[in-house]
Design an enzyme around this catalytic site. Structure first.
Site, PDB file in Angstrom:
ATOM      1  N   LYS A  84      12.694  13.280  -6.319  1.00 11.77           N
ATOM      2  CA  LYS A  84      11.254  13.544  -6.395  1.00 11.77           C
ATOM      3  C   LYS A  84      10.967  14.951  -5.899  1.00 11.77           C
ATOM      4  CE  LYS A  84       8.085  12.676  -3.381  1.00 11.77           C
ATOM      5  NZ  LYS A  84       7.203  12.005  -2.414  1.00 11.77           N
ATOM      6  N   ARG A 113       2.574   5.171  -2.161  1.00 12.32           N
ATOM      7  CA  ARG A 113       3.943   5.047  -1.641  1.00 12.32           C
ATOM      8  C   ARG A 113       4.010   5.427  -0.173  1.00 12.32           C
ATOM      9  NH1 ARG A 113       6.622   9.463   0.723  1.00 12.32           N
ATOM     10  NH2 ARG A 113       8.777   9.674   0.073  1.00 12.32           N
ATOM     11  N   HIS A 141      -6.637  14.023   2.107  1.00 10.60           N
ATOM     12  CA  HIS A 141      -6.209  13.295   0.915  1.00 10.60           C
ATOM     13  C   HIS A 141      -5.620  11.918   1.230  1.00 10.60           C
ATOM     14  CE1 HIS A 141      -4.080  12.626  -2.909  1.00 10.60           C
ATOM     15  NE2 HIS A 141      -3.001  12.395  -2.190  1.00 10.60           N
ATOM     16  N   MET A 192       2.280   9.992  10.129  1.00 14.22           N
ATOM     17  CA  MET A 192       2.535  10.200   8.707  1.00 14.22           C
ATOM     18  C   MET A 192       2.479  11.674   8.305  1.00 14.22           C
ATOM     19  SD  MET A 192       2.912   7.017   8.293  1.00 14.22           S
ATOM     20  CE  MET A 192       3.337   7.036   6.560  1.00 14.22           C
ATOM     21  N   LYS A 202       5.907  21.138  12.095  1.00 10.24           N
ATOM     22  CA  LYS A 202       4.722  20.285  12.155  1.00 10.24           C
ATOM     23  C   LYS A 202       4.816  19.365  13.363  1.00 10.24           C
ATOM     24  CE  LYS A 202       2.762  19.229   8.086  1.00 10.24           C
ATOM     25  NZ  LYS A 202       2.575  18.499   6.808  1.00 10.24           N
TER      26      LYS A 202
END
Length: 311
Positions: free
Chosen positions: A67, A110, A137, A222, A229
């Site tokens: 992906k 997902r 989002h 998440m 990050k």
């Protein structure tokens, strides 16, 4: 022999994906991590360093693919979402691409499904109050997914931009949910489950200090899916049990890149398959989700089946 390349459009995959399909695919993917190969992801940037994309390879006993997930922050100026994902599946007999699936919206399901699976395995059964940090989002997908595995009665929305937080709370209320905007300290004091879904980085303060989190709380992180990050106070690693999708990847690009070396990272698949115990009553549990390609592979195969297509 030439074979026709399947191209499944964004509109086609978006029309058939739902929380149940995504959660079942997540269960199958995380179960497969226990005895199968799991490949780490690669996060890089485009020609403009503000743009980035991630490659997530995967292989099961029968299928393989990769992906490509992109984040182009300037896209809203062109009327397009910042996030998009494309899944490539191989023809295993000749090593060429057999199918291209555009899975932008499906990818949001997902990601949220991994959160829902972690909550189902690690949160207290009587968890009813959900705090979500982030108003972008992904955040609303997380709320809907978690609400399918726990009897969520109230959603506490925390965001830096108060107007966006208010809009998100109003949108959730329009779905029949009880949603209110709160500050970070109140959210931590009241929440049974905390979900962080932000773009926060390590050069900014954590979203909340470790001491605000109550015993018995579950936290799903998440947002941290690339080096640099960070959403959590690193102090949480000394008081929480930490679970993740893939330990070596979590150390490199997940929330656990900021964890002490001695922190034990337990793969979620081990809990799913009953090889490791999940929560004890007053544990603070943390799920560090940086995303693995097996999730995308199993979701793509489920989408093809729903569309009555095969490779």
């Amino acid at each position: 022999m030439s074979r026709r390349l399947l191209h499944i459009t964004e509109e086609e995959t978006a029309a058939v994906v739902d929380e149940d399909l995504a959660l079942q695919a997540a269960r199958e993917a995380f179960a497969a991590t226990v005895d199968g190969a799991v490949f780490p992801s690669l996060a890089v940037h485009g020609s403009d360093p503000r743009n980035r994309f991630t490659l997530k390879p995967s292989a099961s006993a029968t299928h393989a693919g990769v992906k490509i997930g992109s984040y182009w922050p300037g896209n809203p100026e062109q009327g397009l979402p910042r996030h998009h994902s494309t899944l490539l599946l191989f023809d295993q007999t000749i090593g060429r691409i057999a199918a291209v699936l555009e899975v932008g919206k499906a990818n949001a399901y997902r990601t949220a499904a991994a959160d829902a699976l972690a909550v189902d395995l690690l949160a207290r059964p009587d968890a009813t109050t959900l705090a979500v940090f982030g108003t972008g989002h992904q955040a609303a997908y997380e709320v809907r997914a978690v609400s399918r595995v726990r009897p969520v009665q109230e959603v506490l929305v925390v965001g830096r931009d108060k107007d966006r937080a208010a809009r998100m709370a109003a949108d959730l209320a329009s779905e029949g949910r009880t949603a209110t905007v709160t500050g970070a300290e109140e959210a931590c004091a009241r929440a049974d489950v905390i979900v962080t879904a932000t773009n926060a980085t390590a050069d900014a303060p954590p979203l909340f200090p470790a001491e605000w989190v109550r015993p018995g709380t579950h936290i799903s992180c998440m947002g941290a899916d690339a080096p640099g990050k960070r959403e959590l106070d690193p102090g949480l690693f000394s008081v929480a049990r930490v679970f993740c999708d893939l330990p070596e990847q979590a150390r490199r690009m997940g929330e656990s890149q900021h964890a002490p070396e001695e922190t034990v990272l337990t793969p979620l698949g081990q809990v799913l398959t009953g090889r490791v115990a999940g929560r004890a009553d007053d544990d603070i549990t943390v799920f560090d989700s940086s995303g693995i390609g097996l999730q995308d592979l199993y979701l793509g195969l489920a989408l093809l089946k729903k569309l009555d297509m095969t490779l």
